[in-house]
Enzyme design. Structure first.
Site, PDB file in Angstrom:
ATOM      1  N   LYS A  22       0.833  -1.213   0.000  1.00 22.78           N
ATOM      2  CA  LYS A  22       0.000   0.000   0.000  1.00 22.78           C
ATOM      3  C   LYS A  22       0.868   1.264   0.000  1.00 22.78           C
ATOM      4  O   LYS A  22       0.635   2.182  -0.784  1.00 22.78           O
ATOM      5  CB  LYS A  22      -0.894  -0.010   1.245  1.00 22.78           C
ATOM      6  CG  LYS A  22      -1.528   1.323   1.567  1.00 22.78           C
ATOM      7  CD  LYS A  22      -2.381   1.286   2.819  1.00 22.78           C
ATOM      8  CE  LYS A  22      -1.629   1.455   4.121  1.00 22.78           C
ATOM      9  NZ  LYS A  22      -1.336   2.817   4.545  1.00 22.78           N
ATOM     10  N   ASN A  23       1.872   1.269   0.878  1.00 22.68           N
ATOM     11  CA  ASN A  23       2.637   2.509   1.046  1.00 22.68           C
ATOM     12  C   ASN A  23       3.636   2.756  -0.080  1.00 22.68           C
ATOM     13  O   ASN A  23       4.235   3.826  -0.159  1.00 22.68           O
ATOM     14  CB  ASN A  23       3.339   2.528   2.410  1.00 22.68           C
ATOM     15  CG  ASN A  23       2.329   2.706   3.533  1.00 22.68           C
ATOM     16  OD1 ASN A  23       1.172   3.049   3.280  1.00 22.68           O
ATOM     17  ND2 ASN A  23       2.755   2.472   4.765  1.00 22.68           N
ATOM     18  N   CYS A 124      -4.136  12.936  13.009  1.00 20.21           N
ATOM     19  CA  CYS A 124      -4.857  11.672  12.872  1.00 20.21           C
ATOM     20  C   CYS A 124      -4.681  10.874  14.146  1.00 20.21           C
ATOM     21  O   CYS A 124      -4.024  11.326  15.082  1.00 20.21           O
ATOM     22  CB  CYS A 124      -4.433  10.915  11.624  1.00 20.21           C
ATOM     23  SG  CYS A 124      -3.012   9.872  11.841  1.00 20.21           S
ATOM     24  N   ARG A 129       1.158  14.672  13.093  1.00 14.95           N
ATOM     25  CA  ARG A 129       1.584  14.465  11.712  1.00 14.95           C
ATOM     26  C   ARG A 129       1.550  15.742  10.847  1.00 14.95           C
ATOM     27  O   ARG A 129       0.793  15.829   9.876  1.00 14.95           O
ATOM     28  CB  ARG A 129       0.762  13.342  11.072  1.00 14.95           C
ATOM     29  CG  ARG A 129       0.858  12.048  11.848  1.00 14.95           C
ATOM     30  CD  ARG A 129       0.131  10.927  11.177  1.00 14.95           C
ATOM     31  NE  ARG A 129       0.842  10.404  10.030  1.00 14.95           N
ATOM     32  CZ  ARG A 129       0.379   9.415   9.265  1.00 14.95           C
ATOM     33  NH1 ARG A 129      -0.786   8.871   9.534  1.00 14.95           N
ATOM     34  NH2 ARG A 129       1.068   8.983   8.246  1.00 14.95           N
ATOM     35  N   ASP A 315       5.276   0.674  11.808  1.00 10.23           N
ATOM     36  CA  ASP A 315       4.058   0.028  11.309  1.00 10.23           C
ATOM     37  C   ASP A 315       3.944  -1.437  11.751  1.00 10.23           C
ATOM     38  O   ASP A 315       2.945  -2.093  11.450  1.00 10.23           O
ATOM     39  CB  ASP A 315       3.991   0.110   9.772  1.00 10.23           C
ATOM     40  CG  ASP A 315       3.742   1.532   9.300  1.00 10.23           C
ATOM     41  OD1 ASP A 315       3.401   2.387  10.133  1.00 10.23           O
ATOM     42  OD2 ASP A 315       3.904   1.798   8.088  1.00 10.23           O
ATOM     43  N   ARG A 407      -8.350  -0.815   4.954  1.00  9.45           N
ATOM     44  CA  ARG A 407      -7.491   0.197   4.315  1.00  9.45           C
ATOM     45  C   ARG A 407      -6.111  -0.366   4.014  1.00  9.45           C
ATOM     46  O   ARG A 407      -5.404   0.161   3.158  1.00  9.45           O
ATOM     47  CB  ARG A 407      -7.331   1.411   5.234  1.00  9.45           C
ATOM     48  CG  ARG A 407      -8.602   2.180   5.443  1.00  9.45           C
ATOM     49  CD  ARG A 407      -8.345   3.415   6.252  1.00  9.45           C
ATOM     50  NE  ARG A 407      -7.357   4.280   5.582  1.00  9.45           N
ATOM     51  CZ  ARG A 407      -6.991   5.457   6.033  1.00  9.45           C
ATOM     52  NH1 ARG A 407      -7.498   5.929   7.142  1.00  9.45           N
ATOM     53  NH2 ARG A 407      -6.112   6.189   5.372  1.00  9.45           N
TER      54      ARG A 407
HETATM   55  C1  EPZ Z   1       4.526   6.933   6.087  1.00  6.05           C
HETATM   56  O1  EPZ Z   1       3.773   8.007   6.628  1.00  6.05           O
HETATM   57  C2  EPZ Z   1       3.581   5.755   6.023  1.00  6.05           C
HETATM   58  N1  EPZ Z   1       2.456   6.097   5.161  1.00  6.05           N
HETATM   59  C3  EPZ Z   1       3.128   5.389   7.422  1.00  6.05           C
HETATM   60  O2  EPZ Z   1       2.334   4.226   7.316  1.00  6.05           O
HETATM   61  C4  EPZ Z   1       4.350   5.093   8.285  1.00  6.05           C
HETATM   62  O3  EPZ Z   1       3.936   4.845   9.612  1.00  6.05           O
HETATM   63  C5  EPZ Z   1       5.320   6.275   8.265  1.00  6.05           C
HETATM   64  O4  EPZ Z   1       5.662   6.615   6.892  1.00  6.05           O
HETATM   65  C6  EPZ Z   1       6.613   6.024   9.010  1.00  6.05           C
HETATM   66  O5  EPZ Z   1       7.251   4.909   8.475  1.00  6.05           O
HETATM   67  C7  EPZ Z   1       2.585   6.017   3.835  1.00  6.05           C
HETATM   68  O6  EPZ Z   1       3.629   5.685   3.313  1.00  6.05           O
HETATM   69  C8  EPZ Z   1       1.391   6.320   3.012  1.00  6.05           C
HETATM   70  P1  EPZ Z   1       6.655  10.342   7.955  1.00  6.05           P
HETATM   71  P2  EPZ Z   1       4.333   9.494   6.549  1.00  6.05           P
HETATM   72  O7  EPZ Z   1       6.533  11.607   7.166  1.00  6.05           O
HETATM   73  O8  EPZ Z   1       5.080   9.678   5.291  1.00  6.05           O
HETATM   74  C9  EPZ Z   1       6.994  13.698  11.335  1.00  6.05           C
HETATM   75  C10 EPZ Z   1       0.546   2.779   7.950  1.00  6.05           C
HETATM   76  O9  EPZ Z   1       0.099   2.237   9.003  1.00  6.05           O
HETATM   77  N2  EPZ Z   1       6.842  14.680  10.247  1.00  6.05           N
HETATM   78  O10 EPZ Z   1       7.839   9.481   7.720  1.00  6.05           O
HETATM   79  O11 EPZ Z   1       3.210  10.407   6.842  1.00  6.05           O
HETATM   80  C11 EPZ Z   1       5.715  12.883  11.560  1.00  6.05           C
HETATM   81  O12 EPZ Z   1       4.790  13.575  12.354  1.00  6.05           O
HETATM   82  C12 EPZ Z   1       1.094   4.160   7.991  1.00  6.05           C
HETATM   83  O13 EPZ Z   1       0.535   2.221   6.843  1.00  6.05           O
HETATM   84  C13 EPZ Z   1       6.970  16.028  10.526  1.00  6.05           C
HETATM   85  O14 EPZ Z   1       7.208  16.447  11.665  1.00  6.05           O
HETATM   86  O15 EPZ Z   1       5.330   9.482   7.789  1.00  6.05           O
HETATM   87  C14 EPZ Z   1       6.259  11.634  12.201  1.00  6.05           C
HETATM   88  O16 EPZ Z   1       6.465  11.865  13.564  1.00  6.05           O
HETATM   89  C15 EPZ Z   1       0.627   5.080   9.004  1.00  6.05           C
HETATM   90  N3  EPZ Z   1       6.818  16.927   9.484  1.00  6.05           N
HETATM   91  C16 EPZ Z   1       7.629  11.455  11.510  1.00  6.05           C
HETATM   92  O17 EPZ Z   1       7.954  12.739  10.963  1.00  6.05           O
HETATM   93  C17 EPZ Z   1       6.563  16.524   8.214  1.00  6.05           C
HETATM   94  O18 EPZ Z   1       6.438  17.383   7.323  1.00  6.05           O
HETATM   95  C18 EPZ Z   1       7.657  10.431  10.383  1.00  6.05           C
HETATM   96  O19 EPZ Z   1       6.582  10.700   9.493  1.00  6.05           O
HETATM   97  C19 EPZ Z   1       6.453  15.146   7.939  1.00  6.05           C
HETATM   98  C20 EPZ Z   1       6.603  14.236   8.981  1.00  6.05           C
END
Ligand code: EPZ
Length: 430
Positions: A22-23, A124, A129, A315, A407
């Site tokens: 998915k991701n 969320c 996030r 995850d 999902r």
């Molecule tokens: C991706 O989310 C995945 N989703 C998530 O999968 C996964 O948990 C996550 O990466 C971490 O591996 C998809 O790929 C669609 P991040 P993403 O940006 O890209 C902070 C699942 O269960 N951050 O790597 O949104 C954020 O708050 C899911 O399938 C900022 O502060 O995650 C978090 O603490 C849920 N500012 C950390 O970084 C930003 O602009 C990592 O988030 C972006 C992120």
């Protein structure tokens, strides 16, 4: 709303085919916006989020053709995306709030059309996030960005985005993907430093290269992208889902069973395999994937800390916690990526688990057995951890609100039941 009914205590045995990730699929779908030619994606999982992304793309003007409908009648295994005639560069609140990955259209739209208006996703269930890194990275490439009425209003400078060096202060999967896509059509070279290294990033990079992009550093934390005037069409197969594979590995372990996960790749699951081995779960490579086996009563507690790839994935944290609930001894599970990813704890406790949370760490003291109960969770991985707990528990577990599971897990009840799980979906009118 559908429920899952699970009668626990059956060791799982057999083979499970791992679906496309998915991701990885979601950013690949968004990548179609970078070209006026057709992008064909194969090995797509049959999931609600994939359909939501197709819907978002369609309202931008992308022609979406789904092939390979299967007996279950949901979306297909292969999709053709044709973004030749984009008539709308706005991603509306109604779709973005349903799925945060919608923000991945921002970089491609801005890079190709010089403008984009994308709803801010908001918080969320697992954390606040923010998307500040997506915004800062695009600003470094010359974009002018304003936040108005809950929307990100982005404009590229005259002549388009300009390559830049951007150092991520924190690793972000989504921001790395958005910036990498934008950079493929920017003028000159972009260097992304402290970029995410998740296998899904490599998958996106390989697809972009098949579309004519020039990207170096795949698999490292430094990506160098040389911008092109245009990209072209391609056909690309989505990589197997390491998180689905890891979840089923833990299903084998928690039931004291043995599963062969067809298509699973050890390289994408090294930290998980190492942690499972320390917990007395055998993981080995086969010609077709990975074989995971465990003996009932031999699981032992191990400490786990979530980290960006190649570390242990956030995850799989909830699933690992379910496993540790029935291991001998104690386990300290520390979540470092999201600030609110322990929602499964009170539900696991209702099934008899012994867990104490201190800030970002949870101390799990193993119990001899869990007992079935009605449970529910508000996010995907928390929900599946309750399914795993239910598979091991004595008696009947009813997992409510399973639209979260839909999902991210393709026909989970069919895949598990085929290996001996006693479980079924109960349809209920909303
Ligand atoms: C991706 O989310 C995945 N989703 C998530 O999968 C996964 O948990 C996550 O990466 C971490 O591996 C998809 O790929 C669609 P991040 P993403 O940006 O890209 C902070 C699942 O269960 N951050 O790597 O949104 C954020 O708050 C899911 O399938 C900022 O502060 O995650 C978090 O603490 C849920 N500012 C950390 O970084 C930003 O602009 C990592 O988030 C972006 C992120």
């Amino acid at each position: 709303m559908d429920k899952l009914l699970i009668r626990g205590g059956k060791p799982l045995k057999g083979q499970i085919p791992v679906s496309g990730a998915k991701n990885a699929a979601l950013p690949l779908q968004a990548a179609c916006l970078l070209t006026d030619e057709k992008l064909t994606l194969t090995n797509l999982p049959l999931l609600a989020d994939i359909t939501t992304m197709n819907r978002l793309l369609a309202q931008h003007g992308v022609e979406v053709h789904i092939n390979g409908r299967d007996a279950f009648g949901s979306s297909g295994r292969s999709v053709e995306l044709d973004a030749n005639e984009i008539f709308n560069t706005t991603a509306p609140y109604d779709l973005v709030r349903k799925m945060r990955a919608s923000v991945l259209v921002l970089g491609p739209l801005l890079a190709r059309f010089g403008q984009a208006k994308v709803s801010l996703p908001g918080g969320c269930a697992i954390g606040t996030r923010p998307v500040d890194l997506h915004i800062k990275g695009l600003q470094a490439m010359g974009a002018q960005i304003d936040i108005e009425g809950g929307y990100i209003l982005a404009r590229a400078p005259q002549g388009g985005l300009v390559g830049a060096e951007f150092v991520f202060p924190q690793v972000s999967v989504g921001a790395t993907e958005n910036l990498m896509m934008a950079a493929t059509l920017a003028k000159g070279e972009t260097v992304l430093v402290n970029a995410a290294r998740e296998p899904e990033i490599g998958d996106l990079a390989r697809c972009l290269i098949a579309m004519g992009a020039e990207i170096e550093g795949i698999g490292s934390d430094r990506l160098v992208i040389k911008g092109k005037d245009r990209l072209h069409g391609a056909t690309y197969a989505v990589l197997p889902d390491r998180i689905e594979a890891g979840t089923f590995a833990m299903a084998a372990a928690i039931t004291g069973g043995e599963l062969e996960l067809l298509g699973a790749k050890l390289d994408d699951l090294k930290a998980v395999a190492k942690t499972l081995a320390a917990a007395n779960v055998k993981v080995s490579e086969t010609a077709n994937g990975l074989l995971v086996s465990a003996t009932a009563g031999e699981l032992v507690g191990v400490d786990v800390m979530t980290e960006p790839f190649p570390g242990f994935p956030t995850d799989l944290q909830a699933q690992m916690m379910a496993l540790m609930c029935v291991a001998k001894g104690a386990s300290m599970i520390t979540e470092t990526i999201f600030e609110n990813r322990f929602m499964h704890v009170p539900e696991l406790a209702r099934m008899g688990a012994n867990i104490t949370v201190h800030g970002s760490s949870a101390l799990v003291r193993g119990v001899p057995r869990l007992t079935g109960a009605p449970v529910m969770a508000t996010d995907l991985r928390a929900s599946v951890s309750l399914v795993l707990a239910g598979l091991a528990a004595q008696g009947e577990t009813v997992v409510n609100r399973i639209y979260h599971l839909d999902r991210g897990y393709e026909r989970i009840e069919h895949k598990l039941a085929a290996c001996g799980a006693d479980m079924e979906r109960v349809k209920e009118a909303d």
